[in-house]
Design a protein around this motif. Sequence first.
Motif, PDB file in Angstrom:
ATOM      1  N   GLU A   1      -2.108   1.687   7.289  1.00 59.19           N
ATOM      2  CA  GLU A   1      -0.793   2.325   7.212  1.00 59.19           C
ATOM      3  C   GLU A   1       0.292   1.279   7.406  1.00 59.19           C
ATOM      4  N   LYS A   2       1.464   1.524   6.816  1.00 56.39           N
ATOM      5  CA  LYS A   2       2.628   0.685   7.072  1.00 56.39           C
ATOM      6  C   LYS A   2       3.361   1.250   8.289  1.00 56.39           C
ATOM      7  N   ARG A   3       3.626   0.377   9.273  1.00 55.91           N
ATOM      8  CA  ARG A   3       4.364   0.787  10.462  1.00 55.91           C
ATOM      9  C   ARG A   3       5.304  -0.343  10.890  1.00 55.91           C
ATOM     10  N   THR A   4       6.421   0.025  11.483  1.00 51.67           N
ATOM     11  CA  THR A   4       7.353  -0.962  12.018  1.00 51.67           C
ATOM     12  C   THR A   4       6.940  -1.295  13.446  1.00 51.67           C
ATOM     13  N   VAL A   5       6.648  -2.576  13.686  1.00 52.51           N
ATOM     14  CA  VAL A   5       6.141  -3.018  14.990  1.00 52.51           C
ATOM     15  C   VAL A   5       6.818  -4.322  15.395  1.00 52.51           C
ATOM     16  N   SER A   6       6.665  -4.694  16.672  1.00 54.16           N
ATOM     17  CA  SER A   6       7.149  -5.983  17.156  1.00 54.16           C
ATOM     18  C   SER A   6       6.258  -7.091  16.602  1.00 54.16           C
ATOM     19  N   VAL A   7       6.874  -8.177  16.160  1.00 55.36           N
ATOM     20  CA  VAL A   7       6.128  -9.290  15.579  1.00 55.36           C
ATOM     21  C   VAL A   7       6.750 -10.608  16.025  1.00 55.36           C
ATOM     22  N   TYR A   8       6.063 -11.707  15.719  1.00 59.48           N
ATOM     23  CA  TYR A   8       6.665 -13.039  15.737  1.00 59.48           C
ATOM     24  C   TYR A   8       6.821 -13.466  14.287  1.00 59.48           C
ATOM     25  N   VAL A   9       8.004 -13.958  13.959  1.00 59.61           N
ATOM     26  CA  VAL A   9       8.270 -14.450  12.612  1.00 59.61           C
ATOM     27  C   VAL A   9       8.157 -15.971  12.610  1.00 59.61           C
ATOM     28  N   LEU A  10       7.339 -16.509  11.707  1.00 58.67           N
ATOM     29  CA  LEU A  10       7.209 -17.946  11.523  1.00 58.67           C
ATOM     30  C   LEU A  10       8.209 -18.375  10.453  1.00 58.67           C
ATOM     31  N   SER A  11       9.142 -19.274  10.828  1.00 54.79           N
ATOM     32  CA  SER A  11      10.171 -19.690   9.885  1.00 54.79           C
ATOM     33  C   SER A  11      10.410 -21.192   9.989  1.00 54.79           C
ATOM     34  N   VAL A  12      11.227 -21.715   9.074  1.00 53.63           N
ATOM     35  CA  VAL A  12      11.482 -23.151   8.976  1.00 53.63           C
ATOM     36  C   VAL A  12      12.766 -23.509   9.711  1.00 53.63           C
ATOM     37  N   ILE A  13      12.727 -24.578  10.529  1.00 52.30           N
ATOM     38  CA  ILE A  13      13.948 -25.106  11.144  1.00 52.30           C
ATOM     39  C   ILE A  13      14.302 -26.484  10.602  1.00 52.30           C
ATOM     40  N   ASP A  14      13.326 -27.149   9.989  1.00 52.46           N
ATOM     41  CA  ASP A  14      13.574 -28.484   9.425  1.00 52.46           C
ATOM     42  C   ASP A  14      12.665 -28.684   8.214  1.00 52.46           C
ATOM     43  N   ARG A  15      13.216 -28.446   7.043  1.00 56.20           N
ATOM     44  CA  ARG A  15      12.405 -28.513   5.826  1.00 56.20           C
ATOM     45  C   ARG A  15      11.958 -29.942   5.514  1.00 56.20           C
ATOM     46  N   THR A  16      12.691 -30.939   6.011  1.00 58.26           N
ATOM     47  CA  THR A  16      12.285 -32.330   5.802  1.00 58.26           C
ATOM     48  C   THR A  16      10.955 -32.610   6.487  1.00 58.26           C
ATOM     49  N   LYS A  17      10.828 -32.141   7.746  1.00 56.34           N
ATOM     50  CA  LYS A  17       9.564 -32.317   8.467  1.00 56.34           C
ATOM     51  C   LYS A  17       8.450 -31.512   7.808  1.00 56.34           C
ATOM     52  N   LEU A  18       8.801 -30.326   7.339  1.00 59.30           N
ATOM     53  CA  LEU A  18       7.806 -29.459   6.714  1.00 59.30           C
ATOM     54  C   LEU A  18       7.211 -30.110   5.464  1.00 59.30           C
ATOM     55  N   LYS A  19       8.039 -30.820   4.720  1.00 62.16           N
ATOM     56  CA  LYS A  19       7.570 -31.442   3.482  1.00 62.16           C
ATOM     57  C   LYS A  19       6.525 -32.521   3.728  1.00 62.16           C
ATOM     58  N   THR A  20       6.520 -33.091   4.938  1.00 62.43           N
ATOM     59  CA  THR A  20       5.527 -34.125   5.252  1.00 62.43           C
ATOM     60  C   THR A  20       4.112 -33.546   5.336  1.00 62.43           C
ATOM     61  N   LEU A  21       4.015 -32.221   5.390  1.00 63.15           N
ATOM     62  CA  LEU A  21       2.702 -31.573   5.468  1.00 63.15           C
ATOM     63  C   LEU A  21       2.048 -31.404   4.098  1.00 63.15           C
ATOM     64  N   LYS A  22       2.785 -31.675   3.025  1.00 63.56           N
ATOM     65  CA  LYS A  22       2.237 -31.457   1.688  1.00 63.56           C
ATOM     66  C   LYS A  22       0.896 -32.159   1.534  1.00 63.56           C
ATOM     67  N   SER A  23      -0.097 -31.416   1.059  1.00 61.84           N
ATOM     68  CA  SER A  23      -1.475 -31.898   1.036  1.00 61.84           C
ATOM     69  C   SER A  23      -1.653 -33.118   0.138  1.00 61.84           C
ATOM     70  N   LYS A  24      -2.444 -34.070   0.664  1.00 61.81           N
ATOM     71  CA  LYS A  24      -2.820 -35.262  -0.102  1.00 61.81           C
ATOM     72  C   LYS A  24      -4.332 -35.349  -0.258  1.00 61.81           C
ATOM     73  N   THR A  25      -5.029 -34.254   0.035  1.00 62.58           N
ATOM     74  CA  THR A  25      -6.493 -34.250  -0.035  1.00 62.58           C
ATOM     75  C   THR A  25      -6.974 -33.395  -1.194  1.00 62.58           C
ATOM     76  N   GLU A  26      -8.221 -33.633  -1.593  1.00 65.22           N
ATOM     77  CA  GLU A  26      -8.791 -32.926  -2.739  1.00 65.22           C
ATOM     78  C   GLU A  26      -9.582 -31.685  -2.323  1.00 65.22           C
ATOM     79  N   LYS A  27     -10.243 -31.765  -1.168  1.00 69.59           N
ATOM     80  CA  LYS A  27     -11.168 -30.707  -0.767  1.00 69.59           C
ATOM     81  C   LYS A  27     -10.621 -29.904   0.405  1.00 69.59           C
ATOM     82  N   ARG A  28     -10.708 -28.600   0.327  1.00 69.91           N
ATOM     83  CA  ARG A  28     -10.245 -27.715   1.397  1.00 69.91           C
ATOM     84  C   ARG A  28     -11.216 -27.755   2.576  1.00 69.91           C
TER      85      ARG A  28
END
Length: 395
Positions: free
Chosen positions: A289-316
């Motif tokens: 069911e869809k319900r409105t509940v308390s959550v934690y929202v994951l969001s971006v505060i520094d997109r420059t730092k986030l971009k450093t996470l871009k994958s450089k590997t071939e295999k998951r």
Amino acid sequence: MKKITIWLMLFALTSTTYAQSKLNIGDIIPEVQLTNLLNSTSANISLSSLKGKVIILDFWATWCGPCIPAMKKLIKFQDEFPTDLQVIGIAEDKPERLQRFIDNLPSKVWFGLQTKELEALFPYRILSHAIIINPEGKIVAITSTDNITKEIIQKVKNGKSISLPLKQENITFDYDADPFPLRKDENERVLLKGGISGVASFSKGYLNDENYKGRRLTLINLTIPSMYRHLYKTSYNRTVFEIDEEKYNYKDPKNKYCLDVITETSGDEMYEKGIEKLNETFAVKAKLEKRTVSVYVLSVIDRTKLKTLKSKTEKRSLVFQGYEFNGKKVRMHDFADYIENECPVPVVDETNYMEFIDIDFVFDPQKKGSFKEELAKIGLKLSKAEREVEVLVIF
């Protein structure tokens, strides 16, 4: 998939092996030498030198969620019986991580790492695992750590008998073997059975099995609500109970079941057939069911730092346990799923970051603010909010 679940439940699997020299209740502790102890009066101590004190050997790990509050309780007991008790925590851990735990939570408890000698004397497969030794050096209990109370310690100290639930495990159970082998003429089936005594809860997805990949799912020693959660691919944080949850308590062996589903083709059919089997067998049902509940929202505060996470590997690859997440070529929702394991409410990914990422994330659970600090280092934050999310209603 809202959650990647490792079925540690109230316990965590370890690699301990059975040995015939194991000790039992009533046995006198032999000359056991503890080496490389941390936080103790000496790095090397014989257990026999502690005669006259109550000894609690607690086998645990910093990555085992339920072990942390249990250890904190033992730390409190150590303070309450400073001269009559010695708690020794034997960890299934990395030495540097154990030292960080000690640094962040100073105490009089001694800490050491698992050894082959201790494995042989006190074999187990499920954390946490506690041995209580009386002042005469005799084992008076082998039990789960959460069964230990101040009153129990006082009784042992005073030479009185105690009666705690014996932690009995199936040490010889092979977690890698097929628990329910098929007959030669079987290609599909839905098997529902009672629990397997002395075995931890776990699931098998057969992701690396060429024959069963995508068409077989095995659940071992789960409660009815837990089986529904797995089949609906959701988490405990996203579960709403409209039943008395205590009636399905994991600690009661009668509440544990095993389910093995094999379908002819790969896909969601194995989940659907599992749900169908539970619905036709039990009075307890489940629905999304869809319900409105308390959550934690994951969001971006520094997109420059986030971009450093871009994958450089071939295999998951993806490995996580408690305080540590190591992912290569994963999506942000995989990381959000991991965070939800560490939070009391659902986590909603609002980063809008769709690239594959490589991320090595480690935090100190005992250090206040550590989680927030480590998130900020990669340009992310968590915020409290309310959102409409899909939840699993157990009724």
